[in-house]
Design a protein around this motif. Sequence first.
Motif, PDB file in Angstrom:
ATOM      1  N   ASP A 144       0.838  -1.196   0.000  1.00 33.77           N
ATOM      2  CA  ASP A 144       0.000   0.000   0.000  1.00 33.77           C
ATOM      3  C   ASP A 144       0.874   1.248   0.000  1.00 33.77           C
ATOM      4  OD1 ASP A 144      -2.277  -1.554   0.094  1.00 33.77           O
ATOM      5  OD2 ASP A 144      -2.573  -1.328   2.262  1.00 33.77           O
ATOM      6  N   ASN A 145       0.339   2.336  -0.532  1.00 32.64           N
ATOM      7  CA  ASN A 145       1.024   3.640  -0.530  1.00 32.64           C
ATOM      8  C   ASN A 145       2.396   3.574  -1.188  1.00 32.64           C
ATOM      9  OD1 ASN A 145      -1.112   4.901   1.076  1.00 32.64           O
ATOM     10  ND2 ASN A 145      -0.291   3.682   2.776  1.00 32.64           N
ATOM     11  N   ASP A 201       4.949   4.867  -3.376  1.00 28.28           N
ATOM     12  CA  ASP A 201       5.049   6.209  -3.942  1.00 28.28           C
ATOM     13  C   ASP A 201       5.950   6.234  -5.174  1.00 28.28           C
ATOM     14  OD1 ASP A 201       7.785   6.646  -3.129  1.00 28.28           O
ATOM     15  OD2 ASP A 201       7.078   7.162  -1.133  1.00 28.28           O
ATOM     16  N   THR A 202       5.934   7.367  -5.850  1.00 28.41           N
ATOM     17  CA  THR A 202       6.666   7.473  -7.116  1.00 28.41           C
ATOM     18  C   THR A 202       8.172   7.456  -6.921  1.00 28.41           C
ATOM     19  OG1 THR A 202       6.341   9.885  -7.002  1.00 28.41           O
ATOM     20  CG2 THR A 202       4.829   8.633  -8.401  1.00 28.41           C
ATOM     21  N   ASN A 248      -3.715   3.249  -2.983  1.00 30.07           N
ATOM     22  CA  ASN A 248      -2.995   4.520  -3.128  1.00 30.07           C
ATOM     23  C   ASN A 248      -1.697   4.332  -3.910  1.00 30.07           C
ATOM     24  OD1 ASN A 248      -2.911   7.324  -2.740  1.00 30.07           O
ATOM     25  ND2 ASN A 248      -1.709   7.141  -0.861  1.00 30.07           N
ATOM     26  N   CYS A 303       1.295   7.319  -5.140  1.00 29.06           N
ATOM     27  CA  CYS A 303       1.210   8.575  -4.406  1.00 29.06           C
ATOM     28  C   CYS A 303       2.585   9.251  -4.422  1.00 29.06           C
ATOM     29  CB  CYS A 303       0.750   8.314  -2.963  1.00 29.06           C
ATOM     30  SG  CYS A 303       1.802   7.169  -2.035  1.00 29.06           S
ATOM     31  N   GLY A 304       2.672  10.447  -3.890  1.00 30.53           N
ATOM     32  CA  GLY A 304       3.968  11.115  -3.825  1.00 30.53           C
ATOM     33  C   GLY A 304       4.146  12.170  -4.896  1.00 30.53           C
ATOM     34  N   SER A 309       5.245  14.249  -8.468  1.00 30.09           N
ATOM     35  CA  SER A 309       4.597  14.227  -9.787  1.00 30.09           C
ATOM     36  C   SER A 309       5.471  13.652 -10.889  1.00 30.09           C
ATOM     37  CB  SER A 309       4.169  15.645 -10.180  1.00 30.09           C
ATOM     38  OG  SER A 309       5.300  16.494 -10.264  1.00 30.09           O
ATOM     39  N   SER A 344      -7.048   2.064  -5.507  1.00 20.91           N
ATOM     40  CA  SER A 344      -6.976   3.524  -5.610  1.00 20.91           C
ATOM     41  C   SER A 344      -5.580   3.922  -6.057  1.00 20.91           C
ATOM     42  CB  SER A 344      -7.318   4.190  -4.270  1.00 20.91           C
ATOM     43  OG  SER A 344      -6.445   3.742  -3.242  1.00 20.91           O
ATOM     44  N   GLY A 360      -2.678   7.469  -6.598  1.00 20.14           N
ATOM     45  CA  GLY A 360      -2.357   8.867  -6.390  1.00 20.14           C
ATOM     46  C   GLY A 360      -2.912   9.687  -7.545  1.00 20.14           C
ATOM     47  N   GLU A 361      -3.464  10.849  -7.229  1.00 23.49           N
ATOM     48  CA  GLU A 361      -4.191  11.629  -8.249  1.00 23.49           C
ATOM     49  C   GLU A 361      -3.299  12.072  -9.399  1.00 23.49           C
ATOM     50  OE1 GLU A 361      -7.063  15.601  -8.528  1.00 23.49           O
ATOM     51  OE2 GLU A 361      -6.283  14.931  -6.599  1.00 23.49           O
ATOM     52  N   TYR A 410      -2.214   9.180 -11.530  1.00 24.13           N
ATOM     53  CA  TYR A 410      -3.318   8.716 -12.382  1.00 24.13           C
ATOM     54  C   TYR A 410      -3.380   9.535 -13.672  1.00 24.13           C
ATOM     55  CZ  TYR A 410      -7.946   7.106 -13.772  1.00 24.13           C
ATOM     56  OH  TYR A 410      -8.989   6.552 -14.487  1.00 24.13           O
TER      57      TYR A 410
END
Length: 210
Positions: free
Chosen positions: A17-18, A20-21, A76, A79-80, A82, A102, A104-105, A108
Amino acid sequence: MSESTTISGRAAALRIDNLDTDQIMPKQFLRGIDKSGLDRGLLYDLRFDAQGQPRRDFVLNRPEHAGTAILLGGANFGCGSSREHAVWGLQQFGIRAVIASSFGEIFYSNAMNNRLLLVMLAETDVAALMDEAEAGQALSIDLGAMRVRGAAVDAGFELSSRHRRMFVEGLDVIGLSLSYREQIDAFARSHWARQPWLQDVARRTRERLV
């Protein structure tokens, strides 16, 4: 429908989970001036040990997961920061789609604009698909029917009409914009006809100053 309608093949479960990039694409791989070689950096600290040797127990290093096309991730995912490099690295590694509950916005948006398909499913469906992947079952994502299918899982998903069109027609964001070229040109002609004094303002100002 184009050949982009269905994505199928081997899948790998990444039960984190979570994620990040920075984990997906560590910062030391962001130094290049182009997109090349990012597959080497993908999930580097998970794939390799401190001596740079592959970790045998990591899922993407296992022989049975060679050629993985679909990644199953935890909640998620992405996340993280951009950094778009995370998307490019996944694609260069051969990943065509990521399924998670889900995302990270920003990740996505970056992924979908670069035609890396992201599919959101219920956590229970993702967990079941992970079990199937670990058992060696292949998965398929059908954009025509908007369903993910495994050996025992058949789950529907949703995409915006814009993103679905991009994948079905093989378009990136530039290609999608150019598909409206006639409407854009018509608007420009109408705009300049109504307000001709605004056209070529920069050029005409520069000419006066010379």
